[in-house]
Enzyme design. Structure first.
Site, short mmCIF file in Angstrom:
data_model
loop_
_atom_site.label_atom_id
_atom_site.label_comp_id
_atom_site.label_asym_id
_atom_site.label_seq_id
_atom_site.Cartn_x
_atom_site.Cartn_y
_atom_site.Cartn_z
N LYS A 64 0.82 -1.21 0.00
CA LYS A 64 0.00 0.00 0.00
C LYS A 64 0.87 1.27 0.00
O LYS A 64 2.04 1.25 0.39
CB LYS A 64 -0.95 -0.05 1.20
CG LYS A 64 -1.92 -1.23 1.10
CD LYS A 64 -3.02 -1.16 2.12
CE LYS A 64 -4.03 -2.27 1.87
NZ LYS A 64 -5.22 -2.15 2.74
N PHE A 90 -15.77 3.34 5.97
CA PHE A 90 -14.35 3.68 5.75
C PHE A 90 -14.00 3.80 4.26
O PHE A 90 -12.85 4.06 3.92
CB PHE A 90 -13.43 2.65 6.42
CG PHE A 90 -13.66 1.22 5.97
CD1 PHE A 90 -13.12 0.73 4.79
CD2 PHE A 90 -14.41 0.34 6.76
CE1 PHE A 90 -13.33 -0.58 4.38
CE2 PHE A 90 -14.62 -0.97 6.36
CZ PHE A 90 -14.08 -1.43 5.17
N ARG A 134 -2.83 -15.09 3.20
CA ARG A 134 -3.61 -14.44 4.26
C ARG A 134 -3.00 -14.74 5.64
O ARG A 134 -2.92 -13.88 6.51
CB ARG A 134 -5.08 -14.86 4.19
CG ARG A 134 -5.80 -14.16 3.04
CD ARG A 134 -7.20 -14.71 2.81
NE ARG A 134 -8.11 -14.39 3.88
CZ ARG A 134 -8.69 -13.20 4.06
NH1 ARG A 134 -8.41 -12.21 3.23
NH2 ARG A 134 -9.53 -12.99 5.04
N THR A 143 -6.39 -8.31 9.37
CA THR A 143 -6.60 -6.99 8.75
C THR A 143 -6.11 -5.86 9.64
O THR A 143 -5.46 -4.92 9.18
CB THR A 143 -8.10 -6.79 8.44
OG1 THR A 143 -8.54 -7.87 7.62
CG2 THR A 143 -8.36 -5.47 7.74
N ARG A 170 1.83 -7.59 8.30
CA ARG A 170 1.03 -6.50 8.88
C ARG A 170 1.47 -6.17 10.31
O ARG A 170 1.41 -5.01 10.72
CB ARG A 170 -0.45 -6.85 8.82
CG ARG A 170 -1.01 -6.66 7.40
CD ARG A 170 -2.41 -7.18 7.31
NE ARG A 170 -3.06 -6.80 6.06
CZ ARG A 170 -4.16 -7.39 5.60
NH1 ARG A 170 -4.72 -8.38 6.28
NH2 ARG A 170 -4.70 -6.99 4.47
N HIS A 206 -2.34 -5.48 0.86
CA HIS A 206 -3.62 -6.13 0.56
C HIS A 206 -3.33 -7.56 0.14
O HIS A 206 -2.30 -7.84 -0.47
CB HIS A 206 -4.31 -5.39 -0.60
CG HIS A 206 -5.47 -6.15 -1.17
ND1 HIS A 206 -6.70 -6.19 -0.56
CD2 HIS A 206 -5.56 -6.95 -2.27
CE1 HIS A 206 -7.51 -6.95 -1.26
NE2 HIS A 206 -6.84 -7.42 -2.30
N GLU A 222 -8.78 -9.59 -9.27
CA GLU A 222 -7.82 -8.54 -8.90
C GLU A 222 -6.56 -8.61 -9.78
O GLU A 222 -6.02 -7.56 -10.19
CB GLU A 222 -7.48 -8.67 -7.42
CG GLU A 222 -8.69 -8.33 -6.55
CD GLU A 222 -8.51 -8.64 -5.08
OE1 GLU A 222 -9.45 -8.37 -4.32
OE2 GLU A 222 -7.44 -9.14 -4.68
P1 CMP Z 1 -7.49 -4.81 2.42
O1 CMP Z 1 -6.97 -6.20 2.63
O2 CMP Z 1 -6.83 -3.99 1.40
O3 CMP Z 1 -9.06 -4.92 2.08
C1 CMP Z 1 -9.97 -3.88 2.39
C2 CMP Z 1 -9.35 -2.80 3.18
O4 CMP Z 1 -10.25 -1.95 3.85
C3 CMP Z 1 -8.52 -3.40 4.32
O5 CMP Z 1 -7.40 -4.04 3.83
C4 CMP Z 1 -8.27 -2.19 5.16
O6 CMP Z 1 -7.22 -1.38 4.65
C5 CMP Z 1 -9.59 -1.44 5.00
N1 CMP Z 1 -10.45 -1.67 6.15
C6 CMP Z 1 -11.09 -2.78 6.51
N2 CMP Z 1 -11.82 -2.60 7.63
C7 CMP Z 1 -11.61 -1.32 7.99
C8 CMP Z 1 -12.08 -0.50 9.05
N3 CMP Z 1 -12.90 -1.01 9.99
N4 CMP Z 1 -11.68 0.76 9.11
C9 CMP Z 1 -10.85 1.28 8.16
N5 CMP Z 1 -10.37 0.56 7.12
C10 CMP Z 1 -10.74 -0.73 7.04
#
Ligand code: CMP
Length: 139
Positions: free
Chosen positions: A11, A59, A87, A93, A104, A117, A128
């Site tokens: 990112k 978000f 994953r 996440t 992460r 991501h 994707e």
């Molecule tokens: P990613 O794996 O890129 O997939 C969706 C993205 O949304 C996730 O990683 C985060 O960067 C973002 N995301 C998911 N949940 C939240 C949240 N509760 N608040 C802010 N960003 C979020």
């Protein structure tokens, strides 16, 4: 042994902080083979399209802004059971919940700025990967 693909993006925040090399090294050490890779700046429209599945989430606007704030490094990765393996490898996440040793945990700053991501299914991995790469760009 069946290998499959997953899709990843480093990112903008992590790219800007100079973590691209370290993250790619971790990916290689994790046994993922890079099938395609590029550094690209997403427009707001492209980020909205990529994350369209989250368009109703509170978000979404902030996510689109952060994902189009600077270049990402996008890649197609191959490994046995790649989606699930990656994953596990990147961690939860929210970096605060991510296991020790994951990307992460090491590089994520917040649930939004979570370093990388990773696709959440084989179907989305294909969608994707196709979003970013032509057939010519893949090995
Ligand atoms: P990613 O794996 O890129 O997939 C969706 C993205 O949304 C996730 O990683 C985060 O960067 C973002 N995301 C998911 N949940 C939240 C949240 N509760 N608040 C802010 N960003 C979020």
């Amino acid at each position: 042994m069946t290998t499959t693909i997953t899709f990843t993006m480093i990112k903008p925040g992590s790219v800007a902080d100079g973590h691209t090399g370290d993250i790619l090294a971790m990916i290689g050490q994790g046994g993922f083979e890079i099938r395609a890779m590029k550094k690209v700046q997403l427009s707001k429209k492209q980020a909205e399209s990529f994350y369209a599945v989250h368009s109703e989430r509170p978000f979404f606007s902030s996510l689109v802004t952060s994902m189009s704030a600077g270049p990402v490094v996008a890649a197609i990765l191959e490994k046995e059971n790649a989606v699930e393996a990656y994953r596990q490898f990147i961690g939860a996440t929210n970096p605060a919940d991510a296991a020790e040793g994951t990307i992460r945990k090491k590089f994520g700053k917040s649930i939004e700025a979570n370093a990388v991501h990773g696709s959440d299914s084989d179907e989305n991995a294909k969608i994707e990967a196709d979003f970013f790469f032509s057939q010519l760009e893949r090995s």
